[in-house]
Design a protein around this motif. Structure first.
Motif, mmCIF file in Angstrom:
data_model
loop_
_atom_site.group_PDB
_atom_site.id
_atom_site.type_symbol
_atom_site.label_atom_id
_atom_site.label_comp_id
_atom_site.label_asym_id
_atom_site.label_seq_id
_atom_site.Cartn_x
_atom_site.Cartn_y
_atom_site.Cartn_z
ATOM 1 N N VAL A 105 58.625 111.271 94.480
ATOM 2 C CA VAL A 105 59.116 111.896 95.699
ATOM 3 C C VAL A 105 59.574 110.835 96.701
ATOM 4 O O VAL A 105 60.601 110.984 97.369
ATOM 5 N N ALA A 106 58.828 109.747 96.781
ATOM 6 C CA ALA A 106 59.190 108.672 97.705
ATOM 7 C C ALA A 106 60.443 107.928 97.223
ATOM 8 O O ALA A 106 61.130 107.296 98.028
ATOM 9 N N MET A 134 29.002 105.906 79.964
ATOM 10 C CA MET A 134 30.041 106.216 80.941
ATOM 11 C C MET A 134 29.757 107.565 81.590
ATOM 12 O O MET A 134 30.039 108.620 81.023
ATOM 13 N N SER A 135 29.200 107.518 82.769
ATOM 14 C CA SER A 135 28.883 108.758 83.485
ATOM 15 C C SER A 135 30.155 109.368 84.055
ATOM 16 O O SER A 135 31.172 108.698 84.215
ATOM 17 N N ARG A 136 30.110 110.662 84.346
ATOM 18 C CA ARG A 136 31.264 111.365 84.870
ATOM 19 C C ARG A 136 30.895 112.133 86.139
ATOM 20 O O ARG A 136 29.785 112.666 86.239
ATOM 21 N N ARG A 137 31.811 112.169 87.075
ATOM 22 C CA ARG A 137 31.647 113.020 88.240
ATOM 23 C C ARG A 137 31.995 114.456 87.865
ATOM 24 O O ARG A 137 32.678 114.716 86.879
ATOM 25 N N ASP A 138 31.537 115.369 88.672
ATOM 26 C CA ASP A 138 31.902 116.762 88.450
ATOM 27 C C ASP A 138 33.411 116.939 88.651
ATOM 28 O O ASP A 138 34.028 116.198 89.421
ATOM 29 N N PRO A 139 34.025 117.894 87.940
ATOM 30 C CA PRO A 139 35.456 118.180 88.164
ATOM 31 C C PRO A 139 35.682 118.548 89.630
ATOM 32 O O PRO A 139 34.722 118.806 90.354
ATOM 33 N N PRO A 140 36.921 118.563 90.107
ATOM 34 C CA PRO A 140 38.118 118.649 89.288
ATOM 35 C C PRO A 140 38.689 117.291 88.868
ATOM 36 O O PRO A 140 38.549 116.307 89.583
ATOM 37 N N SER A 141 39.335 117.298 87.717
ATOM 38 C CA SER A 141 40.142 116.170 87.303
ATOM 39 C C SER A 141 41.543 116.352 87.883
ATOM 40 O O SER A 141 41.864 117.394 88.461
ATOM 41 N N GLN A 142 42.384 115.341 87.730
ATOM 42 C CA GLN A 142 43.765 115.479 88.188
ATOM 43 C C GLN A 142 44.449 116.652 87.489
ATOM 44 O O GLN A 142 45.193 117.416 88.123
ATOM 45 N N LEU A 143 44.202 116.800 86.186
ATOM 46 C CA LEU A 143 44.828 117.900 85.452
ATOM 47 C C LEU A 143 44.290 119.252 85.925
ATOM 48 O O LEU A 143 45.052 120.230 86.001
ATOM 49 N N ASP A 144 43.005 119.311 86.245
ATOM 50 C CA ASP A 144 42.459 120.550 86.828
ATOM 51 C C ASP A 144 43.210 120.914 88.109
ATOM 52 O O ASP A 144 43.556 122.083 88.340
ATOM 53 N N GLN A 145 43.457 119.921 88.941
ATOM 54 C CA GLN A 145 44.129 120.157 90.222
ATOM 55 C C GLN A 145 45.567 120.635 90.021
ATOM 56 O O GLN A 145 46.019 121.569 90.697
ATOM 57 N N VAL A 146 46.290 120.001 89.085
ATOM 58 C CA VAL A 146 47.675 120.391 88.833
ATOM 59 C C VAL A 146 47.735 121.790 88.221
ATOM 60 O O VAL A 146 48.600 122.604 88.576
ATOM 61 N N ALA A 147 46.798 122.099 87.307
ATOM 62 C CA ALA A 147 46.765 123.434 86.692
ATOM 63 C C ALA A 147 46.488 124.504 87.742
ATOM 64 O O ALA A 147 47.110 125.587 87.727
ATOM 65 N N ALA A 148 45.568 124.222 88.664
ATOM 66 C CA ALA A 148 45.262 125.187 89.730
ATOM 67 C C ALA A 148 46.461 125.366 90.655
ATOM 68 O O ALA A 148 46.777 126.493 91.082
ATOM 69 N N LEU A 149 47.146 124.271 90.973
ATOM 70 C CA LEU A 149 48.343 124.334 91.812
ATOM 71 C C LEU A 149 49.431 125.177 91.144
ATOM 72 O O LEU A 149 50.077 126.005 91.782
ATOM 73 N N ALA A 150 49.606 124.966 89.831
ATOM 74 C CA ALA A 150 50.634 125.701 89.096
ATOM 75 C C ALA A 150 50.335 127.195 89.072
ATOM 76 O O ALA A 150 51.236 128.028 89.226
ATOM 77 N N ALA A 188 45.473 115.669 99.164
ATOM 78 C CA ALA A 188 46.316 116.807 99.530
ATOM 79 C C ALA A 188 47.794 116.403 99.551
ATOM 80 O O ALA A 188 48.668 117.169 99.121
ATOM 81 N N LEU A 189 48.073 115.184 100.037
ATOM 82 C CA LEU A 189 49.457 114.707 100.072
ATOM 83 C C LEU A 189 50.006 114.515 98.659
ATOM 84 O O LEU A 189 51.159 114.876 98.378
ATOM 85 N N GLN A 190 49.206 113.945 97.771
ATOM 86 C CA GLN A 190 49.659 113.742 96.393
ATOM 87 C C GLN A 190 49.950 115.075 95.701
ATOM 88 O O GLN A 190 50.921 115.198 94.951
ATOM 89 N N LEU A 191 49.112 116.074 95.968
ATOM 90 C CA LEU A 191 49.356 117.388 95.370
ATOM 91 C C LEU A 191 50.632 118.010 95.926
ATOM 92 O O LEU A 191 51.413 118.628 95.189
ATOM 93 N N ALA A 192 50.854 117.849 97.208
ATOM 94 C CA ALA A 192 52.080 118.381 97.822
ATOM 95 C C ALA A 192 53.309 117.686 97.239
ATOM 96 O O ALA A 192 54.335 118.330 96.958
ATOM 97 N N ASN A 193 53.215 116.374 97.023
ATOM 98 C CA ASN A 193 54.325 115.626 96.432
ATOM 99 C C ASN A 193 54.524 115.995 94.961
ATOM 100 O O ASN A 193 55.660 115.996 94.457
#
Length: 377
Positions: free
Chosen positions: A372-373, A170-186, A126-131
């Motif tokens: 941001v830092a 190479m197995s994968r976890r279910d989304p979201p990916s970082q890009l999914d998170q940024v797209a949703a934030l946008a 949550a902090l990384q998304l806010a930043n």
């Protein structure tokens, strides 16, 4: 005492002779060798240290000479090539920890936490998304106050567009990916973020959008990105190049960066576009450094209008021939990762563009939050 059989002595003697011959040939090759750049390792090989003149230089001389000898040992390339071929052919894996062998000879970049990102193992907190939001706001708000537009473009990683070519182990976890998170934030906060994933996935049906041996997109993939960027801009009367997949017919031999990292000598045949001769014969100036890890170049097209600034990374190179034909002046700012606003704002203020476009590779999305830092330093 039992004597060693003649065949064993002959075999041992042959091995010793071969080792001595190889060592002698290596030393001869080393004596006539000049300083060079190791393409696969992307660095200049260590040069012979000068004769020590101080106590400190004498103290460090053995270490410096050892580094020189290891880098410049004669027939080093042959040994590296043999190791690469053995690892690739016999073991079925890459000799570099920065390259992953996918299906059908596809290579994928493994550096910069790319594999963890592919597996969705590094979601933003949550902090990384806010930043991340704060970093975009720091770039966007001063431009809005000056009546200038801003667009942030994310170029997806190759494995995001071609996951079917990644290794099956190479197995994968279910989304979201970082890009999914940024797209949703946008979308939620109406930030000017452009996600090129759907454009490139659709474009796969008409041609390859990423190179098999390289971490970057093809000319076709770059053109699709250009068209999507142009469609998202608020400026009017923009001359947009209109091409179809059939016009990407000029064969070109390409040595991929991933193939070089893996120690492979193969080259990939790709297709370049046939551009209209009457569109714009733009002129370009060479890039010049303007700060730490930042350089600027520019192009001019007298048939077009508007001045824009395009801030990008290595994916920008394939976009230049398209963007430069659509704007009167393009100021290209080359940088790696997302830079703090305090490093970019003076450039924008000096150039006063009508529009700022910033492009970033998906694997570097975490660099937004990191800035941001740094802003207060």
């Amino acid at each position: 005492m039992q004597r060693t059989p003649f065949s064993a002595r002959l075999y041992s003697g042959a091995l010793i002779g071969l080792a001595m011959a190889f060592s002698f040939a290596s030393l001869i090759a080393m004596a006539f060798k000049h300083a060079e750049v190791s393409i696969g390792e992307n660095r200049t090989l260590t040069q012979l240290p000068g004769w020590p003149r101080t106590v400190a230089q004498w103290d460090s001389f053995p270490e410096r000479f050892d580094a020189y000898f290891n880098d410049n040992f004669g027939l080093r390339k042959l040994l590296l090539r043999l190791n690469s071929n053995f690892t690739t052919v016999m073991l079925g894996r890459s000799p570099s920890d920065k390259v992953v062998f996918g299906k059908d000879d596809w290579l994928f970049y493994a550096g910069d936490n790319s594999i963890e990102l592919y597996r969705n193992q590094r979601p933003f907190s949550a902090l990384q998304l806010a930043n991340t939001e704060a970093a975009l706001a720091l770039r966007m708000r001063p431009l809005q106050a000056a009546n200038r537009s801003y667009l942030f473009v994310v170029v997806p990683d190759k494995h995001t567009i071609y996951p079917e070519m990644m290794p099956t182990y190479m197995s994968r976890r279910d989304p979201p990916s970082q890009l999914d998170q940024v797209a949703a934030l946008a979308e939620k906060d109406r930030l000017p973020v452009l996600d090129l994933r759907s454009t490139l996935r659709q474009g796969k049906a008409d041609g390859q959008v990423y190179l098999k041996d390289d971490s970057h997109w093809t000319d076709w993939g770059a053109y699709l990105g250009y068209r999507r960027i142009m469609a998202a801009l608020p400026l009017t009367d923009l001359p947009v190049l209109d091409l179809d997949a059939k016009q990407f017919a000029i064969p070109s031999d390409h040595a991929g960066d991933l193939a070089g990292m893996a120690g492979l000598t193969r080259r990939e045949t790709t297709r370049l576009s046939e551009l209209p001769a009457d569109r714009c014969a733009f002129t370009a100036s060479a890039y010049k450094p303007v700060g730490d890890d930042i350089s600027i170049g520019r192009t001019f097209c007298p048939q077009a209008k508007y001045k824009i600034m395009f801030i990008g990374d290595s994916f920008t190179e394939a976009l230049v021939k398209y963007l430069s034909r659509s704007f009167g002046e393009v100021v290209y700012v080359a940088r790696s990762g997302f830079k703090p606003s305090r490093e970019i704002a003076p450039l924008i203020e000096r150039e006063k563009p009508d529009l700022v476009i910033e492009e970033l590779a998906e694997r570097h999305l975490d660099s937004l939050a990191d800035t941001v830092a740094q802003e207060g330093r």
